[in-house]
Design an enzyme around this catalytic site. Sequence first.
Site, PDB file in Angstrom:
ATOM      1  N   LYS A  98       0.661  -1.279  -0.047  1.00 65.85           N
ATOM      2  CA  LYS A  98       0.321  -0.005   0.224  1.00 65.85           C
ATOM      3  C   LYS A  98       1.029   1.724  -0.252  1.00 65.85           C
ATOM      4  O   LYS A  98       1.453   1.503   0.770  1.00 65.85           O
ATOM      5  CB  LYS A  98      -0.859  -0.145   1.174  1.00 65.85           C
ATOM      6  CG  LYS A  98      -2.191  -1.532   0.716  1.00 65.85           C
ATOM      7  CD  LYS A  98      -2.986  -0.476   1.244  1.00 65.85           C
ATOM      8  CE  LYS A  98      -4.173  -1.586   0.540  1.00 65.85           C
ATOM      9  NZ  LYS A  98      -5.750  -0.956   0.471  1.00 65.85           N
ATOM     10  N   HIS A 129      -3.196 -18.190  -3.992  1.00 61.20           N
ATOM     11  CA  HIS A 129      -2.860 -16.922  -4.770  1.00 61.20           C
ATOM     12  C   HIS A 129      -2.199 -17.598  -5.976  1.00 61.20           C
ATOM     13  O   HIS A 129      -1.678 -16.843  -7.255  1.00 61.20           O
ATOM     14  CB  HIS A 129      -2.256 -15.705  -4.427  1.00 61.20           C
ATOM     15  CG  HIS A 129      -2.663 -15.275  -3.106  1.00 61.20           C
ATOM     16  ND1 HIS A 129      -2.154 -15.072  -2.191  1.00 61.20           N
ATOM     17  CD2 HIS A 129      -3.167 -14.139  -3.488  1.00 61.20           C
ATOM     18  CE1 HIS A 129      -3.100 -14.774  -1.108  1.00 61.20           C
ATOM     19  NE2 HIS A 129      -3.713 -13.656  -1.987  1.00 61.20           N
ATOM     20  N   CYS A 144      -8.416  -1.749 -11.726  1.00 63.00           N
ATOM     21  CA  CYS A 144      -8.775   0.023 -11.065  1.00 63.00           C
ATOM     22  C   CYS A 144     -10.484  -1.452  -9.824  1.00 63.00           C
ATOM     23  O   CYS A 144     -10.552  -2.541  -9.992  1.00 63.00           O
ATOM     24  CB  CYS A 144      -9.961   0.848 -11.934  1.00 63.00           C
ATOM     25  SG  CYS A 144      -8.212   1.193 -13.488  1.00 63.00           S
ATOM     26  N   HIS A 163     -11.829 -13.235   9.198  1.00 63.95           N
ATOM     27  CA  HIS A 163     -10.664 -13.532   8.268  1.00 63.95           C
ATOM     28  C   HIS A 163      -9.487 -12.788   8.511  1.00 63.95           C
ATOM     29  O   HIS A 163     -10.405 -11.594   8.232  1.00 63.95           O
ATOM     30  CB  HIS A 163     -10.577 -14.596   7.347  1.00 63.95           C
ATOM     31  CG  HIS A 163      -9.863 -14.473   6.467  1.00 63.95           C
ATOM     32  ND1 HIS A 163      -8.473 -15.611   6.847  1.00 63.95           N
ATOM     33  CD2 HIS A 163      -9.783 -13.823   5.531  1.00 63.95           C
ATOM     34  CE1 HIS A 163      -7.926 -15.393   5.842  1.00 63.95           C
ATOM     35  NE2 HIS A 163      -8.117 -14.717   4.830  1.00 63.95           N
ATOM     36  N   GLY A 216     -13.827 -19.114   2.037  1.00 69.07           N
ATOM     37  CA  GLY A 216     -15.137 -18.577   1.961  1.00 69.07           C
ATOM     38  C   GLY A 216     -16.127 -18.446   0.642  1.00 69.07           C
ATOM     39  O   GLY A 216     -16.769 -19.616   0.366  1.00 69.07           O
ATOM     40  N   GLU A 259      -4.429  -2.224   7.494  1.00 67.71           N
ATOM     41  CA  GLU A 259      -4.304  -1.053   6.632  1.00 67.71           C
ATOM     42  C   GLU A 259      -5.622   0.052   7.178  1.00 67.71           C
ATOM     43  O   GLU A 259      -4.604   1.359   5.999  1.00 67.71           O
ATOM     44  CB  GLU A 259      -5.149  -1.120   5.548  1.00 67.71           C
ATOM     45  CG  GLU A 259      -6.480  -1.668   4.839  1.00 67.71           C
ATOM     46  CD  GLU A 259      -6.201  -2.005   3.542  1.00 67.71           C
ATOM     47  OE1 GLU A 259      -6.933  -1.419   2.581  1.00 67.71           O
ATOM     48  OE2 GLU A 259      -6.115  -3.399   3.597  1.00 67.71           O
TER      49      GLU A 259
END
Length: 757
Positions: free
Chosen positions: A112, A695, A517, A642, A433, A606
């Site tokens: 970030k 991932h 985006c 989570h 999930g 974050e």
Amino acid sequence: MTTLHILGFPRVGAKRELKFAQERYWRKELAEQDLLDLAKALREKNWLHQAQADADFVTVGDFTFYDHILDLQVATGAIPARFGFDSQTLSLDQYFQLARGNKEQFAIEMTKWFDTNYHYLVPEFQKNTTFKANPTHYVNQIREAKAAGHQVKPVIVGPLTFLWLGKEKGEAFNRFDLLKQLVPIYFEILTSLAAEGVEWIQIDEPALALDLPQEWLAAYQDVYAQLAKVNAKLLLATYFGSVAEHADLLKALPVDGLHLDLVRAPEQLSAFEDYPKVLSAGVIDGRNIWRANLNRVLDVLEPLKAKFNQRLWIAPSCSLLHTPYDLAVETQLQQNNPELYRWLAFTLQKVAELQVLKQALNAGRSAVAEQLNDSQTAADARANSNVIHKAEVAQRLANLPTNADKRQSPFAERIKLQNKWLNLPLLPTTNIGSFPQTLEIRHARAAFKKGELSLADYEAAMKKEIEFVVRKQEELDLDVLVHGEAERNDMVEYFGELLDGFAFTKFGWVQSYGSRCVKPPVIYGDVTRPEPMTVRWSQYAQSLTDKVMKGMLTGPVTILQWSFVRNDIPRSTVCKQIGVALSDEVLDLEKAGIKVIQIDEPAIREGLPLKRADWDAYLQWAGEAFRLSYMGVKDDTQIHTHMCYSEFNDILPAIAGLDADVITIETSRSDMELLTAFADFKYPNDIGPGVYDIHSPRVPTAGEIEHLLRKALKVIPKERLWVNPDCGLKTRGWKETIEQLQVMVEVTKKLRAELAE
């Protein structure tokens, strides 16, 4: 005369033209020259918008094909050596490989950009990193803009922020030691920019808004003494927070101007009212989408104008990268919610607001009386609108019982009641999930939204998918099942569409990273839940099986963090409103027989403020909002949460304070290292560390999962350990999903048998 300038513009275009062109280029459907031509057209459009709004400079160097920090790695010769590329002759394909990886090398890590939802590519510094100047990126944009007849101000992130944002790799050393080598390279780059005839260069140092170590702060004087020898004026730009504590340092720096973020930190202005050089006042919010009350802004600017006169510049608070492009294309919103439409300002509208402010400062308020009146009318309407303010919401928050956010009994007592009815084996297996969102699911959802598929047909398609997901989990012999979330397009948007107080744009896209985006929901009013959102789907899934079905919700902090949030009340209040609204859903799930409920909070970390001193206050209200989301549940209802991040140590007390019965976390990529922090802290509740990385499509070996589980068992009592993947499986394909989960269940059963002996 007051000078107007912009710190940076969105890169992707009004309708994400750059994104679509990039992706076509990556698929080899678009020639390189066509991509370059499109990018040039987008830049020209950005400059034209600035020039037409009477900006004294157009900003260049802010456009990028992927990320401005990656461009800086190329410009300083600091691209990772592991790729074997030459930064001086880097091709566009090689540039994209740095960002996206190739067959030999994984992509540069992303993280970030300060506390925004934009991600930059993290520079990899090694002890033997050598820098080499390549100013082509900036020089080309200067020439292009000058050829179009513009006055130009290039922007570049400064050397201390650039170094701070990187990471040390390889042999241990302190990246600060590279500063001596880096500064001459910056001098060379800035000299090349000055040689193009620019009067001003904007150097961004947002790291000044952080808690920088003393040696880093002390370096500013020397670094800028060297850079000030460049034959151009330097504007040092700070943003995202207050730099008031560094006022003496900043006033002494040999730069020609200073930019302050007066939206995020208006209070810092008093520390700089005697600043002897150019002061750039960041008065229009570069990170949110609300119109400014221009009369109020002028109340701040007019005294500054009297003091600074020609030395006053006006600008957005930060780059406009974080706001969508143009409100004018939101015709649907204008039609459906004209009131809300009048309160919004995207990038082009913000630039227009600055133009009005400039005219008012140079020719008096009467010169723009009509625009100021319109701004005031919109602000007054928003302040008094009953679309926004609902008395019952404020009343409900005010009347919450003292211990509304506390469970009836401590975890040690609750878990006994939960274990009794759950009757799960040792090391229970579950999923985080979501299951794969196939093309069929996406098509059905899109067709339903367009009105091409009836509600009955859409629901039948979703139910068919839910049944498929339930049967697959039963075949795999998972212990606690999920319904798979086929009906959800996005974990925040789905809930935003069903909660009152939220609105959605059609083209409100902002860049997250590269070509990705996001279109954040707009939280414009008091939040309520008019009717159940997930109950029927979970209830239907539960009706298909005798196994335990887990309800799935997104938590209040994550919904807040990933939205454009109203700015007329504190964020903490908005967050608590969302928490209370979600509690209605949790209680309805409980009533419907769903007694294991997961409330996801991937964004709690974050949301941490940039300065450590502000952490406690944030963690306090974020924790309270989360606990409010399950207020009133019975002791035998099991609450899961989570989270996915790599750093927990510094916020573990707050994580424990959430008091979820089970926390599942992403740990496989760090080889369970995270767990030592939980063990050292003596984390009291159940934990499900992720045992494989979702991932990647790669199927882990039994040995790899066993290794991770054995490591986990060393630090977590077997009675409190759950087994699950790292994250949801939405982006995976079904084939690898089944194979991955099969290995996970097999290994779990093997260890179970061993532990039972």
